[in-house]
Design a protein around this motif. Structure first.
Motif, mmCIF file in Angstrom:
data_model
loop_
_atom_site.group_PDB
_atom_site.id
_atom_site.type_symbol
_atom_site.label_atom_id
_atom_site.label_comp_id
_atom_site.label_asym_id
_atom_site.label_seq_id
_atom_site.Cartn_x
_atom_site.Cartn_y
_atom_site.Cartn_z
ATOM 1 N N ILE A 1 73.293 -91.851 16.415
ATOM 2 C CA ILE A 1 74.590 -91.684 17.083
ATOM 3 C C ILE A 1 74.953 -92.878 17.955
ATOM 4 C CG2 ILE A 1 74.357 -89.164 17.126
ATOM 5 C CD1 ILE A 1 73.779 -89.468 20.184
ATOM 6 N N ILE A 2 76.249 -93.011 18.186
ATOM 7 C CA ILE A 2 76.795 -93.882 19.222
ATOM 8 C C ILE A 2 77.484 -92.927 20.192
ATOM 9 C CG2 ILE A 2 78.393 -95.760 19.788
ATOM 10 C CD1 ILE A 2 76.135 -96.688 17.931
ATOM 11 N N TYR A 3 77.234 -93.114 21.479
ATOM 12 C CA TYR A 3 77.803 -92.216 22.478
ATOM 13 C C TYR A 3 78.544 -93.012 23.549
ATOM 14 C CZ TYR A 3 73.614 -93.723 24.865
ATOM 15 O OH TYR A 3 72.643 -94.507 25.409
ATOM 16 N N LYS A 4 79.409 -92.315 24.239
ATOM 17 C CA LYS A 4 80.123 -92.882 25.382
ATOM 18 C C LYS A 4 79.812 -92.008 26.584
ATOM 19 C CE LYS A 4 84.619 -92.317 26.268
ATOM 20 N NZ LYS A 4 86.079 -92.458 26.296
ATOM 21 N N LYS B 1 73.525 -96.272 22.034
ATOM 22 C CA LYS B 1 73.108 -95.713 20.744
ATOM 23 C C LYS B 1 71.839 -94.909 20.951
ATOM 24 C CE LYS B 1 70.250 -99.571 19.362
ATOM 25 N NZ LYS B 1 70.638 -100.830 19.959
ATOM 26 N N ASP B 2 71.627 -93.965 20.066
ATOM 27 C CA ASP B 2 70.402 -93.189 20.051
ATOM 28 C C ASP B 2 70.030 -92.986 18.587
ATOM 29 O OD1 ASP B 2 68.301 -91.434 20.276
ATOM 30 O OD2 ASP B 2 69.363 -89.982 21.516
ATOM 31 N N LEU B 3 68.888 -93.499 18.208
ATOM 32 C CA LEU B 3 68.461 -93.429 16.821
ATOM 33 C C LEU B 3 67.791 -92.102 16.491
ATOM 34 C CD1 LEU B 3 67.076 -97.073 16.453
ATOM 35 C CD2 LEU B 3 69.364 -96.202 15.895
ATOM 36 N N THR B 4 67.641 -91.221 17.490
ATOM 37 C CA THR B 4 66.990 -89.928 17.276
ATOM 38 C C THR B 4 67.884 -88.748 17.617
ATOM 39 O OG1 THR B 4 66.072 -89.860 19.513
ATOM 40 C CG2 THR B 4 64.747 -90.950 17.817
ATOM 41 N N ASN B 5 69.052 -89.004 18.200
ATOM 42 C CA ASN B 5 69.987 -87.957 18.612
ATOM 43 C C ASN B 5 69.339 -86.962 19.573
ATOM 44 O OD1 ASN B 5 72.374 -86.533 18.838
ATOM 45 N ND2 ASN B 5 72.132 -85.434 16.928
ATOM 46 N N SER B 6 68.617 -87.484 20.547
ATOM 47 C CA SER B 6 67.994 -86.647 21.566
ATOM 48 C C SER B 6 69.061 -86.125 22.519
ATOM 49 C CB SER B 6 66.965 -87.462 22.356
ATOM 50 O OG SER B 6 66.550 -86.748 23.494
ATOM 51 N N ILE B 7 69.093 -84.825 22.732
ATOM 52 C CA ILE B 7 70.100 -84.228 23.611
ATOM 53 C C ILE B 7 69.906 -84.653 25.066
ATOM 54 C CG2 ILE B 7 68.824 -82.099 24.088
ATOM 55 C CD1 ILE B 7 71.602 -80.667 23.737
ATOM 56 N N ARG C 1 79.633 -87.433 31.771
ATOM 57 C CA ARG C 1 79.971 -86.843 30.475
ATOM 58 C C ARG C 1 79.442 -87.741 29.368
ATOM 59 N NH1 ARG C 1 86.039 -85.901 28.007
ATOM 60 N NH2 ARG C 1 85.354 -84.753 26.171
ATOM 61 N N ARG C 2 78.785 -87.148 28.388
ATOM 62 C CA ARG C 2 78.324 -87.893 27.215
ATOM 63 C C ARG C 2 79.057 -87.347 26.003
ATOM 64 N NH1 ARG C 2 72.765 -88.083 23.749
ATOM 65 N NH2 ARG C 2 73.652 -86.146 22.976
ATOM 66 N N GLN C 3 79.762 -88.236 25.312
ATOM 67 C CA GLN C 3 80.490 -87.872 24.097
ATOM 68 C C GLN C 3 79.915 -88.648 22.926
ATOM 69 O OE1 GLN C 3 84.162 -89.160 26.288
ATOM 70 N NE2 GLN C 3 85.083 -87.716 24.849
ATOM 71 N N ILE C 4 79.642 -87.969 21.843
ATOM 72 C CA ILE C 4 79.248 -88.660 20.615
ATOM 73 C C ILE C 4 80.535 -89.160 19.965
ATOM 74 C CG2 ILE C 4 78.228 -88.421 18.328
ATOM 75 C CD1 ILE C 4 76.334 -86.330 19.562
ATOM 76 N N ILE C 5 80.617 -90.474 19.778
ATOM 77 C CA ILE C 5 81.837 -91.062 19.223
ATOM 78 C C ILE C 5 81.647 -91.539 17.779
ATOM 79 C CG2 ILE C 5 82.873 -91.611 21.442
ATOM 80 C CD1 ILE C 5 81.825 -94.461 21.178
#
Length: 96
Positions: A3-6, A18-24, A50-54
């Motif tokens: 994922i890429i997040y903002k 970025k997170d290559l594992t999508n850890s919450i 706030r963390r949004q997956i973009i």
């Protein structure tokens, strides 16, 4: 899932990561000392980010995710110190 997040801080500034594992529970590696300069002790006592997956992908390579991260940093201008906390790629002020 990659994922890429903002992340948006209470002052409105953002961080793209970025997170290559999508850890919450992952909220990036923004420079804490840089962020803390923008908040008083009182403001630090209680705040919400706030963390949004973009963007996300199940098939992208790590290299593609790295490229996407830079693309979003530039798109959101989050490497501009007035807008965000990303320090790379280095912000180039085009206004004289």
């Amino acid at each position: 899932m990659k994922i890429i997040y903002k992340i948006t801080y209470p002052n409105g500034k953002i961080y793209i990561g970025k997170d290559l594992t999508n850890s919450i529970n992952y909220f990036g590696s923004a420079n804490s000392r840089l962020i803390e300069k923008d908040f008083t002790d009182e403001e630090r006592d209680d705040f919400t980010i706030r963390r949004q997956i973009i963007w996300k992908s199940e098939i992208a390579s790590d290299k593609e995710v790295n490229e996407k991260e830079v693309e979003f940093i530039i798109k959101y201008n989050s490497n501009n110190p007035e807008i965000g906390y990303n320090q790379w790629p280095k912000f180039k002020n085009t206004n004289p």
